[in-house]
Design an enzyme around this catalytic site. Structure first.
Site, PDB file in Angstrom:
ATOM      1  CE1 TYR A   1      -3.481  -2.579   0.696  1.00 23.07           C
ATOM      2  CE2 TYR A   1      -4.505  -0.715   1.166  1.00 23.07           C
ATOM      3  CZ  TYR A   1      -4.723  -1.816   0.934  1.00 23.07           C
ATOM      4  OH  TYR A   1      -5.816  -2.807   0.689  1.00 23.07           O
TER       5      TYR A   1
ATOM      6  CE  LYS B   1       1.462 -17.759  -2.659  1.00 24.61           C
ATOM      7  NZ  LYS B   1       0.709 -18.789  -2.588  1.00 24.61           N
TER       8      LYS B   1
ATOM      9  CG  ASP C   1      -2.190 -20.515  -1.303  1.00 23.62           C
ATOM     10  OD1 ASP C   1      -1.571 -20.350   0.005  1.00 23.62           O
ATOM     11  OD2 ASP C   1      -1.733 -20.990  -2.081  1.00 23.62           O
TER      12      ASP C   1
ATOM     13  CG  ASP D   1      -8.167  -4.442   1.571  1.00 24.32           C
ATOM     14  OD1 ASP D   1      -8.886  -4.081   2.351  1.00 24.32           O
ATOM     15  OD2 ASP D   1      -8.012  -4.788   0.361  1.00 24.32           O
TER      16      ASP D   1
ATOM     17  CG  ASP E   1     -13.729  -6.996   2.078  1.00 22.83           C
ATOM     18  OD1 ASP E   1     -13.477  -6.173   3.105  1.00 22.83           O
ATOM     19  OD2 ASP E   1     -14.229  -6.451   1.068  1.00 22.83           O
TER      20      ASP E   1
HETATM   21  C1  IPM Z   1     -10.185  -1.202   3.862  1.00 22.41           C
HETATM   22  C2  IPM Z   1     -10.502  -0.473   2.513  1.00 22.41           C
HETATM   23  C3  IPM Z   1      -9.322   0.586   2.212  1.00 22.41           C
HETATM   24  C4  IPM Z   1      -8.198  -0.547   2.209  1.00 22.41           C
HETATM   25  C5  IPM Z   1      -9.568   1.198   0.875  1.00 22.41           C
HETATM   26  C6  IPM Z   1     -10.876   1.928   0.799  1.00 22.41           C
HETATM   27  C7  IPM Z   1      -8.282   1.851   0.648  1.00 22.41           C
HETATM   28  O1  IPM Z   1     -10.643  -1.722   1.548  1.00 22.41           O
HETATM   29  O2  IPM Z   1     -10.044  -0.415   4.955  1.00 22.41           O
HETATM   30  O3  IPM Z   1     -10.278  -2.241   4.123  1.00 22.41           O
HETATM   31  O4  IPM Z   1      -7.872  -0.985   1.310  1.00 22.41           O
HETATM   32  O5  IPM Z   1      -7.473  -0.545   3.303  1.00 22.41           O
HETATM   33 MG    MG Z   2     -10.757  -3.338   2.499  1.00 23.65          MG
END
Ligand code: IPM
Ligand code: MG
Length: 355
Positions: free
Chosen positions: A142, A191, A223, A247, A251
């Site tokens: 990042y 990884k 993975d 990240d 999710d």
């Molecule tokens: C999160 C989001 C952010 C990230 C984006 C919006 C930059 O997806 O906070 O998880 O990737 O960190």
């Molecule tokens: Mg995110």
């Protein structure tokens, strides 16, 4: 006690969900004798519209001068075609870096009242799950060097991942400490079969582990981890991983809890100043309609009380009020499946009633 909280409402549903969390904090303050002073600052698309940049100086200064920061969400189709350095998301990375928020805590647990929302088969989640993802937040790909260049086949883009020993040591230490306070189990995800950064990461995890003999730790390739999360989520207690893997896996973890509208997060440095935000985005499709689920933001405010202000009892009061509201069957549209749904303000009222 008195606390100064900077509000970064942002875009889309951001203002509505932050307003809900503010009302809950005010109710908690009244009940337990604390006063919260809220100061709003612009961020994301809202700041682009006003000043032409996503993260104005004033916003950074205001956050740094506050006791803690509550953020809604940034981004939306209106700003999607701007170049990378002017996108609303850039403000998030900027504020994380400016506040040195290297630790990101993302708890993902299955609420018994929402077990029916979980997309996994019933026998897979029979035991439930309660995972704390500790994501490194200010390093890795990042923040590495990136750009465009002429390559062997013409136009080429590149992004680089690098991690220093210092950056890995401090996040890994946070994760072991976190495991000590929970189930004393830690899985480090990397990884290492491909990436040099992962090999350094793994070495430092092993070194740090010697300081925490009570914590049972293991390494897992990312993975495989993506697969294990849906095969048997109850095997995880604390997870520690890099910025990018965290990240993605957070999710995935949020989805198996049933709704991304439920998951809070805390971004911390080594002082008590933190930034708290829901892990979901700005949901521009339902913005301004009083439909959004404010629970992730309300639970983020609960994390603020605990991690920044040391107000454990008050934090727990919010969490248990949310539990009660869910157990009583109240739902916002994201969880109502077309049945009768409460609005953002109505579910907030219910949570305040249950405090
Ligand atoms: C999160 C989001 C952010 C990230 C984006 C919006 C930059 O997806 O906070 O998880 O990737 O960190
Ligand atoms: Mg995110």
């Amino acid at each position: 006690m008195n606390f100064n909280i900077a509000l970064l409402k942002g875009d889309g549903i951001g203002p509505e969900i932050v307003d809900s969390a503010v009302r809950v904090l005010e109710a908690v303050g009244e009940k337990y004798g604390h006063s919260f002073k809220f100061t709003p600052y612009d961020i994301g698309g809202a700041a682009i519209d006003k000043y032409g940049i996503p993260l104005p100086e004033e916003t950074v200064a205001g956050c740094l001068a506050s006791d803690s920061v509550l953020l809604g969400a940034v981004g939306g189709p209106k700003w999607d075609t701007l170049p990378g350095h002017l996108r609303p998301e850039k403000a998030l990375l900027g504020i994380r870096a400016a506040m040195n928020l290297f630790t990101n805590l993302r708890p993902a647990k299955l609420y018994p009242a929402l077990a029916g929302e979980c997309p996994l088969r019933e026998d897979i989640v029979a035991e439930g799950f309660d995972i704390m993802i500790v994501r490194e937040l200010t390093g890795g790909i990042y923040f590495g060097e990136r750009g465009m260049r002429e390559g062997k086949w013409g136009e080429e883009a590149y992004d680089t991942e690098s991690y220093s020993r210092m950056e890995i040591e401090r996040i890994v230490k946070v994760a072991f400490e976190c495991a000590m306070k929970r189930g004393k189990r830690l899985v480090s995800i990397d990884k290492a079969n491909v990436l040099e950064t992962s090999r350094l990461w793994r070495k430092i995890v092993a070194e740090t582990a010697t300081l925490y003999p009570e914590v049972e730790y293991s390494n897992m390739l990312v993975d495989n981890a993506a697969m294990q999360l849906v095969r048997c989520p109850s095997q995880f207690d604390v997870i520690v991983t890099s910025n990018m893997f965290g990240d993605i896996l957070s999710d995935e973890a949020s989805q198996i809890t049933g709704s991304i509208g439920m998951l809070p997060s805390a971004s911390l440095n080594d002082s008590s100043l933190g930034l708290y935000e829901p892990i979901h985005g700005s949901a521009p499709d339902i913005a301004g309609q009083n439909k959004a689920n404010p629970i992730a933001t309300i639970l983020s405010a609960a994390m603020m009380l605990l991690y920044s202000f040391g107000l454990a009892k008050e934090s727990e009061a919010i969490v248990s009020a949310v539990d009660k509201v869910l157990l009583a069957g109240y739902r916002t549209a994201d969880l109502a499946h077309g049945k009768e749904a409460l609005t953002t303000t109505e579910i907030t009222d219910k949570i305040i009633e249950m405090l």
